[in-house]
Write a protein that holds these residues in place. Structure first.
Motif, PDB file in Angstrom:
ATOM      1  N   VAL A  32       0.860  -1.189   0.000  1.00  0.00           N
ATOM      2  CA  VAL A  32       0.000   0.000   0.000  1.00  0.00           C
ATOM      3  C   VAL A  32       0.892   1.234   0.000  1.00  0.00           C
ATOM      4  N   ALA A  33       0.553   2.220  -0.839  1.00  0.00           N
ATOM      5  CA  ALA A  33       1.299   3.474  -0.835  1.00  0.00           C
ATOM      6  C   ALA A  33       1.102   4.168   0.511  1.00  0.00           C
ATOM      7  N   VAL A  34       2.207   4.464   1.196  1.00  0.00           N
ATOM      8  CA  VAL A  34       2.126   5.060   2.521  1.00  0.00           C
ATOM      9  C   VAL A  34       2.087   6.580   2.388  1.00  0.00           C
ATOM     10  N   SER A  35       0.985   7.152   2.803  1.00  0.00           N
ATOM     11  CA  SER A  35       0.788   8.591   2.716  1.00  0.00           C
ATOM     12  C   SER A  35      -0.099   9.041   3.860  1.00  0.00           C
ATOM     13  N   PRO A  36      -0.085  10.340   4.179  1.00  0.00           N
ATOM     14  CA  PRO A  36      -0.983  10.827   5.241  1.00  0.00           C
ATOM     15  C   PRO A  36      -2.444  10.505   4.972  1.00  0.00           C
ATOM     16  N   HIS A  37      -2.877  10.571   3.700  1.00  0.00           N
ATOM     17  CA  HIS A  37      -4.289  10.315   3.419  1.00  0.00           C
ATOM     18  C   HIS A  37      -4.643   8.837   3.579  1.00  0.00           C
ATOM     19  N   ALA A  38      -3.663   7.956   3.413  1.00  0.00           N
ATOM     20  CA  ALA A  38      -3.928   6.535   3.642  1.00  0.00           C
ATOM     21  C   ALA A  38      -4.249   6.298   5.119  1.00  0.00           C
ATOM     22  N   PHE A  39      -3.616   7.080   6.009  1.00  0.00           N
ATOM     23  CA  PHE A  39      -3.940   6.990   7.430  1.00  0.00           C
ATOM     24  C   PHE A  39      -5.388   7.453   7.663  1.00  0.00           C
ATOM     25  N   ARG A  40      -5.805   8.511   6.976  1.00  0.00           N
ATOM     26  CA  ARG A  40      -7.170   9.024   7.125  1.00  0.00           C
ATOM     27  C   ARG A  40      -8.194   7.999   6.640  1.00  0.00           C
ATOM     28  N   ARG A  41      -7.916   7.379   5.496  1.00  0.00           N
ATOM     29  CA  ARG A  41      -8.842   6.361   4.988  1.00  0.00           C
ATOM     30  C   ARG A  41      -8.909   5.176   5.940  1.00  0.00           C
ATOM     31  N   THR A  42      -7.770   4.814   6.517  1.00  0.00           N
ATOM     32  CA  THR A  42      -7.732   3.685   7.454  1.00  0.00           C
ATOM     33  C   THR A  42      -8.527   4.006   8.708  1.00  0.00           C
ATOM     34  N   PHE A  43      -8.426   5.247   9.178  1.00  0.00           N
ATOM     35  CA  PHE A  43      -9.212   5.676  10.346  1.00  0.00           C
ATOM     36  C   PHE A  43     -10.695   5.485  10.070  1.00  0.00           C
ATOM     37  N   CYS A  44     -11.149   5.940   8.914  1.00  0.00           N
ATOM     38  CA  CYS A  44     -12.566   5.804   8.556  1.00  0.00           C
ATOM     39  C   CYS A  44     -12.976   4.341   8.490  1.00  0.00           C
ATOM     40  N   ARG A  45     -12.140   3.528   7.879  1.00  0.00           N
ATOM     41  CA  ARG A  45     -12.463   2.112   7.732  1.00  0.00           C
ATOM     42  C   ARG A  45     -12.583   1.429   9.093  1.00  0.00           C
ATOM     43  N   LEU A  46     -11.596   1.665   9.972  1.00  0.00           N
ATOM     44  CA  LEU A  46     -11.603   0.998  11.275  1.00  0.00           C
ATOM     45  C   LEU A  46     -12.797   1.447  12.114  1.00  0.00           C
ATOM     46  N   LYS A  47     -13.168   2.715  12.008  1.00  0.00           N
ATOM     47  CA  LYS A  47     -14.322   3.199  12.765  1.00  0.00           C
ATOM     48  C   LYS A  47     -15.620   2.571  12.256  1.00  0.00           C
ATOM     49  N   GLU A  77     -15.866  -0.341  10.697  1.00  0.00           N
ATOM     50  CA  GLU A  77     -15.834  -1.751  11.091  1.00  0.00           C
ATOM     51  C   GLU A  77     -16.196  -1.930  12.559  1.00  0.00           C
ATOM     52  N   ALA A  78     -15.876  -0.921  13.369  1.00  0.00           N
ATOM     53  CA  ALA A  78     -16.177  -1.001  14.801  1.00  0.00           C
ATOM     54  C   ALA A  78     -17.616  -0.602  15.104  1.00  0.00           C
ATOM     55  N   GLY A  79     -18.356  -0.184  14.065  1.00  0.00           N
ATOM     56  CA  GLY A  79     -19.759   0.160  14.255  1.00  0.00           C
ATOM     57  C   GLY A  79     -20.015   1.592  14.683  1.00  0.00           C
ATOM     58  N   THR A  80     -19.037   2.479  14.486  1.00  0.00           N
ATOM     59  CA  THR A  80     -19.218   3.889  14.852  1.00  0.00           C
ATOM     60  C   THR A  80     -20.348   4.511  14.030  1.00  0.00           C
ATOM     61  N   ASN A  81     -21.216   5.256  14.686  1.00  0.00           N
ATOM     62  CA  ASN A  81     -22.310   5.946  14.001  1.00  0.00           C
ATOM     63  C   ASN A  81     -21.743   6.877  12.936  1.00  0.00           C
ATOM     64  N   ILE A  82     -22.343   6.862  11.739  1.00  0.00           N
ATOM     65  CA  ILE A  82     -21.801   7.618  10.616  1.00  0.00           C
ATOM     66  C   ILE A  82     -21.828   9.118  10.878  1.00  0.00           C
ATOM     67  N   PHE A  83     -22.794   9.593  11.658  1.00  0.00           N
ATOM     68  CA  PHE A  83     -22.867  11.026  11.956  1.00  0.00           C
ATOM     69  C   PHE A  83     -21.783  11.426  12.958  1.00  0.00           C
ATOM     70  N   VAL A  84     -21.471  10.534  13.879  1.00  0.00           N
ATOM     71  CA  VAL A  84     -20.367  10.775  14.812  1.00  0.00           C
ATOM     72  C   VAL A  84     -19.049  10.778  14.034  1.00  0.00           C
ATOM     73  N   LEU A  85     -18.915   9.840  13.100  1.00  0.00           N
ATOM     74  CA  LEU A  85     -17.702   9.767  12.288  1.00  0.00           C
ATOM     75  C   LEU A  85     -17.542  11.034  11.453  1.00  0.00           C
ATOM     76  N   GLN A  86     -18.650  11.561  10.951  1.00  0.00           N
ATOM     77  CA  GLN A  86     -18.586  12.802  10.182  1.00  0.00           C
ATOM     78  C   GLN A  86     -18.079  13.949  11.047  1.00  0.00           C
ATOM     79  N   ARG A  87     -18.515  13.995  12.290  1.00  0.00           N
ATOM     80  CA  ARG A  87     -18.047  15.047  13.203  1.00  0.00           C
ATOM     81  C   ARG A  87     -16.565  14.892  13.507  1.00  0.00           C
ATOM     82  N   LEU A  88     -16.093  13.672  13.599  1.00  0.00           N
ATOM     83  CA  LEU A  88     -14.679  13.433  13.886  1.00  0.00           C
ATOM     84  C   LEU A  88     -13.792  13.791  12.699  1.00  0.00           C
ATOM     85  N   THR A  89     -14.225  13.429  11.501  1.00  0.00           N
ATOM     86  CA  THR A  89     -13.384  13.601  10.310  1.00  0.00           C
ATOM     87  C   THR A  89     -13.561  14.947   9.629  1.00  0.00           C
ATOM     88  N   GLY A  90     -14.682  15.617   9.897  1.00  0.00           N
ATOM     89  CA  GLY A  90     -14.907  16.907   9.258  1.00  0.00           C
ATOM     90  C   GLY A  90     -15.346  16.806   7.812  1.00  0.00           C
TER      91      GLY A  90
END
Length: 321
Positions: A262-277, A279-292
């Motif tokens: 996988v190409a290692v870049s700052p945005h890959a970390f952001r995409r991974t954060f979204c994916r893990l959240k 997968e963990a069942g985080t509410n999409i509206f809460v995730l939107q508040r976290l990620t902006g």
């Protein structure tokens, strides 16, 4: 009565006024005015840089198709269609073409308000249909390898771990990370980071995970009090810029071998954060508040791909079969 061969002074003034109203405005002059307008309007430097880059590339393409760059008033819809065909012939990605169309449409809307054109040549021209894909993300194994890579006996290693952990545990953008100041970090209670220079202009607060709180505290103690308020600094005690952070990410990607997968870049970390959240069942509206994220559209793609409800739903209805 015989008509005179010359016009009156009043008629001459009317003609001159008409010519002034329909003034000829070259592309490059109008772009300079548009960029100045964006800066005065208070758009972020990231947005202004986007317009500068895309309109420069569009000007080059217009020149290659012999569009009337000397007079914006002569631009028509077929010039925009030729622009698209030109980019396609060069093999440009759909996302690249659409970015230039967005920038160009906004620019010509500005020109329409300034009366440099009588109509926006983009009217009737739609953006190209793009595949709705989610970029590559790190597995937990890959993420652990990257976070274990820095040498914590050195300031550079501690700083790099803190940067990668901040990206991984908050999902913030690179531009948001580089704009963080010391005063944006709070260790009261759970602890938090306040993102002041967000892409959508709305500041947001992101709580710290226990590990990020510990590592950030250690880094800030090592960083000490300096003349600059920038949170992340170089060994020369200067603000650590985006290009340098990207270089460090690539360094650890090659060191760990993760970049082969996988190409290692700052945005890959952001995409991974979204994916893990997701997968963990985080509410999409809460995730939107976290990620902006301004729109839920991108986050919905993560839910559609990584949501656990698919695994649960696929087994339903087959009991005993």
């Amino acid at each position: 009565m015989k008509r005179r061969n010359t016009v009156t002074k009043a008629s001459a003034r009317l003609v001159l006024q008409a010519e002034t109203t329909n003034q000829i405005k070259p592309y490059h002059e109008a772009v300079a005015e548009f960029i100045k307008h964006c800066q005065i309007k208070g758009l972020s430097s990231h947005t202004v840089d986007f317009y500068v880059k895309e309109l420069k590339q569009t000007r080059r393409a217009f020149a290659e198709i012999d569009a009337p760059l000397h007079n914006l008033r002569q631009f028509q819809t077929h010039h925009i269609e030729q622009l698209i065909e030109h980019h396609q012939a060069l093999g440009r990605a759909v996302s690249t073409i659409n970015s230039r169309l967005r920038a160009s449409r906004t620019f010509f809307s500005f020109c329409l308000r300034k009366e440099y054109v009588t109509a926006n040549p983009h009217d009737g021209v739609n953006q190209l249909k793009a595949r709705h894909e989610v970029g590559p993300t790190f597995t937990k194994r890959q993420l652990k390898k990257l976070l274990d890579a820095p040498d914590l006996t050195t300031f550079i290693g501690l700083r790099d771990l803190t940067i990668m952990l901040t990206l991984a545990h908050t999902g913030i953008r690179l531009t948001e990370l580089t704009s963080l100041c010391v005063q944006d970090v709070s260790f009261d209670g759970k602890g938090s980071i306040t993102v002041q220079r967000a892409k959508n202009r709305y500041a947001r607060r992101i709580p710290l995970t226990d590990r990020l709180k510990t590592v950030l505290h250690a880094y800030m103690e090592e960083r000490g009090v300096l003349d600059t308020d920038a949170l992340f600094i170089s060994v020369e005690n200067k603000p650590f810029h985006a290009r340098s952070i990207q270089d460090r990410m690539r360094h650890y990607g090659m060191q760990t071998g993760v970049s082969k997968e996988v190409a290692v870049s700052p945005h890959a970390f952001r995409r991974t954060f979204c994916r893990l959240k997701v997968e963990a069942g985080t509410n999409i509206f809460v995730l939107q508040r976290l990620t902006g994220h301004q729109s839920l559209e991108i986050l919905r793609r993560y839910v559609e791909i990584y949501g656990r409800d698919l695994e649960e739903a696929i087994e339903q209805g087959f009991d005993g079969i």
